[in-house]
Design a protein around this motif. Structure first.
Motif, PDB file in Angstrom:
ATOM      1  N   SER A 129       0.860  -1.189   0.000  1.00 33.74           N
ATOM      2  CA  SER A 129       0.000   0.000   0.000  1.00 33.74           C
ATOM      3  C   SER A 129       0.891   1.232   0.000  1.00 33.74           C
ATOM      4  O   SER A 129       1.750   1.381   0.867  1.00 33.74           O
ATOM      5  CB  SER A 129      -0.887  -0.005   1.249  1.00 33.74           C
ATOM      6  OG  SER A 129      -1.643   1.187   1.332  1.00 33.74           O
ATOM      7  N   CYS A 130       0.699   2.103  -0.999  1.00 33.21           N
ATOM      8  CA  CYS A 130       1.489   3.331  -1.092  1.00 33.21           C
ATOM      9  C   CYS A 130       0.551   4.532  -1.153  1.00 33.21           C
ATOM     10  O   CYS A 130      -0.482   4.485  -1.823  1.00 33.21           O
ATOM     11  CB  CYS A 130       2.380   3.319  -2.326  1.00 33.21           C
ATOM     12  SG  CYS A 130       3.650   2.027  -2.314  1.00 33.21           S
ATOM     13  N   SER A 131       0.918   5.588  -0.451  1.00 34.59           N
ATOM     14  CA  SER A 131       0.118   6.816  -0.429  1.00 34.59           C
ATOM     15  C   SER A 131       0.966   7.991  -0.871  1.00 34.59           C
ATOM     16  O   SER A 131       2.168   8.042  -0.608  1.00 34.59           O
ATOM     17  CB  SER A 131      -0.413   7.083   0.983  1.00 34.59           C
ATOM     18  OG  SER A 131      -1.296   6.060   1.378  1.00 34.59           O
ATOM     19  N   ARG A 132       0.299   8.927  -1.537  1.00 38.96           N
ATOM     20  CA  ARG A 132       0.932  10.175  -1.954  1.00 38.96           C
ATOM     21  C   ARG A 132       0.214  11.305  -1.229  1.00 38.96           C
ATOM     22  O   ARG A 132      -1.008  11.335  -1.170  1.00 38.96           O
ATOM     23  CB  ARG A 132       0.788  10.355  -3.466  1.00 38.96           C
ATOM     24  CG  ARG A 132       1.376  11.688  -3.951  1.00 38.96           C
ATOM     25  CD  ARG A 132       1.002  11.995  -5.373  1.00 38.96           C
ATOM     26  NE  ARG A 132      -0.425  12.346  -5.442  1.00 38.96           N
ATOM     27  CZ  ARG A 132      -1.103  12.535  -6.557  1.00 38.96           C
ATOM     28  NH1 ARG A 132      -0.518  12.382  -7.719  1.00 38.96           N
ATOM     29  NH2 ARG A 132      -2.375  12.860  -6.529  1.00 38.96           N
ATOM     30  N   VAL A 133       0.970  12.267  -0.714  1.00 34.16           N
ATOM     31  CA  VAL A 133       0.403  13.376   0.049  1.00 34.16           C
ATOM     32  C   VAL A 133      -0.070  14.509  -0.869  1.00 34.16           C
ATOM     33  O   VAL A 133      -1.203  14.969  -0.757  1.00 34.16           O
ATOM     34  CB  VAL A 133       1.429  13.911   1.084  1.00 34.16           C
ATOM     35  CG1 VAL A 133       0.878  15.111   1.817  1.00 34.16           C
ATOM     36  CG2 VAL A 133       1.817  12.809   2.050  1.00 34.16           C
ATOM     37  N   ALA A 134       0.809  15.000  -1.761  1.00 30.73           N
ATOM     38  CA  ALA A 134       0.478  16.177  -2.570  1.00 30.73           C
ATOM     39  C   ALA A 134       0.653  15.868  -4.049  1.00 30.73           C
ATOM     40  O   ALA A 134       1.483  15.032  -4.404  1.00 30.73           O
ATOM     41  CB  ALA A 134       1.385  17.348  -2.178  1.00 30.73           C
ATOM     42  N   SER A 174      -2.731  15.896  -4.173  1.00 31.88           N
ATOM     43  CA  SER A 174      -3.931  15.393  -3.514  1.00 31.88           C
ATOM     44  C   SER A 174      -3.587  14.050  -2.889  1.00 31.88           C
ATOM     45  O   SER A 174      -2.750  13.308  -3.401  1.00 31.88           O
ATOM     46  CB  SER A 174      -5.077  15.227  -4.518  1.00 31.88           C
ATOM     47  OG  SER A 174      -4.724  14.287  -5.517  1.00 31.88           O
ATOM     48  N   TYR A 175      -4.229  13.753  -1.776  1.00 26.18           N
ATOM     49  CA  TYR A 175      -3.933  12.518  -1.059  1.00 26.18           C
ATOM     50  C   TYR A 175      -4.603  11.350  -1.769  1.00 26.18           C
ATOM     51  O   TYR A 175      -5.818  11.354  -1.965  1.00 26.18           O
ATOM     52  CB  TYR A 175      -4.418  12.617   0.385  1.00 26.18           C
ATOM     53  CG  TYR A 175      -3.768  11.603   1.290  1.00 26.18           C
ATOM     54  CD1 TYR A 175      -2.677  11.960   2.071  1.00 26.18           C
ATOM     55  CD2 TYR A 175      -4.232  10.306   1.364  1.00 26.18           C
ATOM     56  CE1 TYR A 175      -2.065  11.031   2.899  1.00 26.18           C
ATOM     57  CE2 TYR A 175      -3.632   9.374   2.185  1.00 26.18           C
ATOM     58  CZ  TYR A 175      -2.551   9.737   2.953  1.00 26.18           C
ATOM     59  OH  TYR A 175      -1.941   8.818   3.771  1.00 26.18           O
ATOM     60  N   VAL A 176      -3.809  10.362  -2.178  1.00 26.54           N
ATOM     61  CA  VAL A 176      -4.326   9.147  -2.798  1.00 26.54           C
ATOM     62  C   VAL A 176      -3.585   7.945  -2.218  1.00 26.54           C
ATOM     63  O   VAL A 176      -2.466   8.078  -1.710  1.00 26.54           O
ATOM     64  CB  VAL A 176      -4.182   9.139  -4.338  1.00 26.54           C
ATOM     65  CG1 VAL A 176      -4.965  10.275  -4.966  1.00 26.54           C
ATOM     66  CG2 VAL A 176      -2.730   9.192  -4.761  1.00 26.54           C
ATOM     67  N   THR A 177      -4.226   6.792  -2.302  1.00 25.83           N
ATOM     68  CA  THR A 177      -3.614   5.545  -1.869  1.00 25.83           C
ATOM     69  C   THR A 177      -3.785   4.516  -2.980  1.00 25.83           C
ATOM     70  O   THR A 177      -4.845   4.457  -3.611  1.00 25.83           O
ATOM     71  CB  THR A 177      -4.257   5.028  -0.567  1.00 25.83           C
ATOM     72  OG1 THR A 177      -4.010   5.971   0.480  1.00 25.83           O
ATOM     73  CG2 THR A 177      -3.699   3.676  -0.159  1.00 25.83           C
ATOM     74  N   ILE A 178      -2.755   3.715  -3.197  1.00 30.14           N
ATOM     75  CA  ILE A 178      -2.808   2.613  -4.154  1.00 30.14           C
ATOM     76  C   ILE A 178      -2.516   1.332  -3.382  1.00 30.14           C
ATOM     77  O   ILE A 178      -1.564   1.278  -2.601  1.00 30.14           O
ATOM     78  CB  ILE A 178      -1.775   2.779  -5.274  1.00 30.14           C
ATOM     79  CG1 ILE A 178      -2.028   4.060  -6.052  1.00 30.14           C
ATOM     80  CG2 ILE A 178      -1.806   1.574  -6.209  1.00 30.14           C
ATOM     81  CD1 ILE A 178      -0.958   4.379  -7.074  1.00 30.14           C
ATOM     82  N   ILE A 179      -3.350   0.322  -3.603  1.00 25.35           N
ATOM     83  CA  ILE A 179      -3.154  -0.972  -2.947  1.00 25.35           C
ATOM     84  C   ILE A 179      -2.918  -2.021  -4.025  1.00 25.35           C
ATOM     85  O   ILE A 179      -3.710  -2.160  -4.960  1.00 25.35           O
ATOM     86  CB  ILE A 179      -4.356  -1.350  -2.070  1.00 25.35           C
ATOM     87  CG1 ILE A 179      -4.534  -0.302  -0.968  1.00 25.35           C
ATOM     88  CG2 ILE A 179      -4.168  -2.746  -1.476  1.00 25.35           C
ATOM     89  CD1 ILE A 179      -5.788  -0.474  -0.143  1.00 25.35           C
ATOM     90  N   LEU A 180      -1.817  -2.753  -3.877  1.00 31.26           N
ATOM     91  CA  LEU A 180      -1.455  -3.809  -4.804  1.00 31.26           C
ATOM     92  C   LEU A 180      -1.401  -5.121  -4.038  1.00 31.26           C
ATOM     93  O   LEU A 180      -0.684  -5.233  -3.038  1.00 31.26           O
ATOM     94  CB  LEU A 180      -0.088  -3.500  -5.438  1.00 31.26           C
ATOM     95  CG  LEU A 180       0.431  -4.453  -6.506  1.00 31.26           C
ATOM     96  CD1 LEU A 180      -0.525  -4.553  -7.691  1.00 31.26           C
ATOM     97  CD2 LEU A 180       1.817  -4.004  -6.975  1.00 31.26           C
TER      98      LEU A 180
END
Length: 142
Positions: free
Chosen positions: A65-70, A72-78
């Motif tokens: 699971s990886c998240s990006r802050v700016a 916009s906040y998003v999360t990707i789950i693999l």
């Protein structure tokens, strides 16, 4: 010949991991591994198969699971099966802890997952061919 060269270029663009030196990132007491990109804008957590005492992946794991802050906040789950899932409005926004930095030009791998950090962003793939690219500028899932 030109088709083969184009296919090779596409493959190399998606799988640059063979060129990056592996960076060892130690697992925590329950097997989770956390790392951030050097910018601190992207953070990832690897959870082994079976999960932990406080978290079990939806399909039993393993999971990345990886998240990006700016911007916009998003999360990707693999997971180990199927394509990556992009969550554009995750409720919990806990990224990015004071975790080990995956240096630019370095790769990391655990279970079926491999990631490479570059100044352009983070590319992660599973052995099943699915994966994602995440950066400040864009997010692509496959």
């Amino acid at each position: 010949m030109h088709v083969r060269a184009a296919a090779t270029l596409v493959l190399l663009a998606w799988h640059p991991l063979a060129q990056a030196a592996e960076q060892n990132i130690p697992a925590g007491t329950e097997g989770q591994i956390e790392f951030n990109t050097p910018s601190g804008n992207i953070g990832c957590i690897y959870t082994p198969k079976g999960g932990t005492s406080t978290y079990e992946p939806q399909d039993g794991g393993p999971e990345l699971s990886c998240s990006r802050v700016a911007p916009s906040y998003v999360t990707i789950i693999l997971g180990p099966k199927g394509p990556a899932t992009l969550i554009k409005s995750p409720g919990e926004q806990s990224c990015c802890s004071d975790a080990t930095k995956l240096a630019y030009g370095k790769s990391w791998s655990a279970g079926p997952f491999s990631c490479e950090s570059s100044t352009k962003g983070l590319t992660c793939t599973a052995t099943n061919g699915h994966g994602f690219f995440i950066s400040k500028a864009k997010v692509t899932v496959k």
